[in-house]
Design a protein around this motif. Structure first.
Motif, mmCIF file in Angstrom:
data_model
loop_
_atom_site.group_PDB
_atom_site.id
_atom_site.type_symbol
_atom_site.label_atom_id
_atom_site.label_comp_id
_atom_site.label_asym_id
_atom_site.label_seq_id
_atom_site.Cartn_x
_atom_site.Cartn_y
_atom_site.Cartn_z
ATOM 1 N N ALA A 11 -26.422 76.727 -61.968
ATOM 2 C CA ALA A 11 -27.424 77.067 -60.847
ATOM 3 C C ALA A 11 -28.886 77.220 -61.662
ATOM 4 O O ALA A 11 -29.461 76.720 -61.098
ATOM 5 C CB ALA A 11 -27.025 78.381 -60.165
ATOM 6 N N ALA A 12 -28.731 77.957 -62.805
ATOM 7 C CA ALA A 12 -29.903 78.157 -63.505
ATOM 8 C C ALA A 12 -30.595 76.808 -63.998
ATOM 9 O O ALA A 12 -31.746 76.692 -63.807
ATOM 10 C CB ALA A 12 -29.528 78.929 -64.867
ATOM 11 N N TRP A 13 -29.835 75.940 -64.510
ATOM 12 C CA TRP A 13 -30.138 74.652 -64.937
ATOM 13 C C TRP A 13 -31.179 74.136 -63.913
ATOM 14 O O TRP A 13 -31.913 73.349 -64.033
ATOM 15 C CB TRP A 13 -29.104 73.615 -65.425
ATOM 16 C CG TRP A 13 -29.021 73.683 -66.772
ATOM 17 C CD1 TRP A 13 -30.140 73.124 -67.497
ATOM 18 C CD2 TRP A 13 -28.110 73.822 -67.789
ATOM 19 N NE1 TRP A 13 -29.760 72.732 -68.871
ATOM 20 C CE2 TRP A 13 -28.500 73.416 -68.922
ATOM 21 C CE3 TRP A 13 -26.871 74.674 -67.641
ATOM 22 C CZ2 TRP A 13 -27.582 73.534 -70.303
ATOM 23 C CZ3 TRP A 13 -26.062 74.828 -68.915
ATOM 24 C CH2 TRP A 13 -26.417 74.283 -70.025
ATOM 25 N N GLY A 14 -30.666 74.059 -62.767
ATOM 26 C CA GLY A 14 -31.043 73.522 -61.504
ATOM 27 C C GLY A 14 -32.208 74.277 -60.832
ATOM 28 O O GLY A 14 -32.883 73.990 -59.578
ATOM 29 N N GLY A 15 -32.590 75.572 -61.361
ATOM 30 C CA GLY A 15 -33.806 76.149 -60.822
ATOM 31 C C GLY A 15 -33.358 77.347 -59.948
ATOM 32 O O GLY A 15 -34.366 77.815 -58.957
#
Ligand code: URP
Ligand code: ZN
Ligand code: ZN
Length: 469
Positions: free
Chosen positions: A90-94
């Motif tokens: 999720a973090a990778w995707g903002g």
């Protein structure tokens, strides 16, 4: 706690649901301290321990995904992302906040299910998280427990009109839960499909030898989504409670929501990227490939997409979440080889929502501010997280994304970070990419590299729905 106390994001275009500003953002101790026009004397006077250059970048509030299922038990298996892998992706995707679904096991107290979910997430999450509660069994005890959960910050409850024998609630149980939420301020989230009728159609299809994944879409008829949506709306009117319908995919269901909202009723709807970008064409992919796209509500024929986009523009639909519920193609989806009804329901997507919705901006479906509204601000408001989450404003958590709107990327299982062996968007090229992500002021993604840690993410108790105010 942030290791650096003052961070300055300089030179970007700050996007919120309300504004687009060329502004610098000052962060102190994990929170937004101030914004000032780029180049102004105020901004020029700021000093910081760390300066992030956002020239030619958008500066966005971190995404708020209010519909995920990490480690969900379903169909004899478990969703393949743990809280550790799923929140990192999720973090990778903002996305910097998820609201996941704790599950009540049938016949057991809500407390037990919720404690199980606290334990799954505790110490494992890379980003902040909160919980809704799935009600599998509405009775006198669980109705009382709902009040306690609302006080504890679990302020929304999912009910199912589908999946008889598993999560299904009949109309009487639904009405009771709605009446309770009308009193305690909780928000009822509805999986609106007529599961009793669908199960008859499943049985008949299998008896005719129709076992392929595409039949999953055929038996879960859009009329049965619309009928359940209509019924849920009427029940919520009788109970005097607001209603949030999850994963809306059928144009007929959007029409039911629009008609209710035209009457001024507090009825809300969410859709998901898979319904906006994928269709029954994917379910009909040759061999068993269609199993990759089995979810409920199901993907619909392409013609439904226009109604979903229109609903998002007219605010008949308010939120886009992912319903992230990944199952590997090998070893999980193949439980349904020879019987589509045994394919675990769900798609991976938590990593791609912000990018796919930016592509919708590029394609002209929605404006930039609407992108932030449906992916950050409204989900936060709807589920009692605003303005801590969902915006960039003094006092808000410094959950911030530096977004490169020009670079293109090709989505693929070879490069994504979700713990699943396929991508529902394999080979799709999108314009825009998450570059750097801050969670409460800490850089958790730095120019595409993960710099966060499991356990950074904190449980966030929520207030009741703020969207009605
Ligand atoms: O297919 C789906 N949506 N799986 C997750 C469970 C649910 O109904 O949201
Ligand atoms: Zn559902
Ligand atoms: Zn779901």
């Amino acid at each position: 706690m942030s290791t650096r106390t003052r961070t300055l994001i300089r030179g970007g275009l700050v996007l919120t649901a309300a504004d687009e500003l060329h502004a610098d953002v000052l962060i102190e101790d994990g929170r937004v301290a101030a914004l000032a026009a780029h180049g102004s004397d105020t901004a020029a006077g700021w000093t910081a321990d760390r300066i992030l250059d956002a020239t030619d970048r958008y500066v966005l509030p971190g995404g708020v995904d209010v519909h995920t299922h990490m480690e969900l038990p379903f169909g004899g298996t478990f969703a393949s992302d743990t809280f550790a892998t799923g929140t990192r992706a999720a973090a990778w995707g903002g996305t910097t906040t998820i609201v996941d679904f704790a599950v009540q096991s049938a016949g057991r107290p809500l407390r037990e299910g919720l404690d199980t979910w606290y334990a799954k997430a505790d110490g494992n999450c890379a980003i902040d998280y909160a919980f809704h509660m799935i009600l599998s069994d509405v009775n006198e005890h669980t109705l009382k427990e709902m009040d306690l959960l609302v006080e504890e910050g679990i302020t929304s409850f999912k009910l199912f009109m589908a999946y008889p024998g598993v999560f299904y609630s009949d109309d009487g149980r639904i009405l009771r839960a709605m009446q309770r939420s009308a009193d305690n301020g909780g928000l009822i989230m509805m999986h609106a499909e007529n599961g009793i009728a669908i199960d008859v159609l499943v049985e008949q299809a299998l008896a005719r030898g129709e076992t392929d994944p595409r039949h999953h879409g055929e038996v879960r008829k859009s009329l049965l989504e619309a009928e359940a949506t209509h019924r849920a709306i009427q029940l919520s009117r009788v109970a005097g409670s607001p209603l949030y319908v999850v994963h809306v995919s059928a144009q007929e269901a959007v029409a039911e929501l629009a008609a209710a909202r035209d009457k001024g009723l507090p009825v809300f709807g969410e859709t998901c990227p898979q319904y906006l970008f994928l269709s029954t064409d994917n379910l009909a992919e040759p061999g068993f490939e269609g199993a990759k796209y089995v979810c409920s509500t199901p993907l619909r024929p392409k013609e439904h997409q226009a109604a979903l986009w229109r609903g998002l523009r007219t605010n008949d639909l308010q939120v886009v979440s992912t319903d992230h519920c990944p199952f590997c193609f090998k070893g999980q989806k193949d439980l349904g080889l020879g019987d589509f009804s045994k394919i675990p329901n769900g798609l991976p997507g938590v990593e791609h929502r912000m990018d796919l919705l930016h592509q919708a901006v590029v394609d002209g479906h929605i404006s930039r501010r609407r992108w932030i509204e449906i992916a950050c601000a409204t989900p936060a408001r709807m589920f009692g997280l605003y303005p801590q989450k969902g915006t960039i404003a003094p006092g808000a958590d410094a959950d911030i994304v530096l977004y490169d709107p020009h670079t293109t990327q090709t989505l693929s299982a070879a490069t994504h970070h979700m713990h699943v062996d396929y991508s529902a968007y394999e080979g799709r090229t999108v314009t825009g990419r998450v570059e750097t992500v801050l969670s409460r002021g800490d850089v958790v993604i730095d120019h595409g590299a993960f710099t966060g840690r499991a356990g950074h993410g904190a449980f966030i108790p929520r207030s009741t729905c703020q969207y009605l105010n």
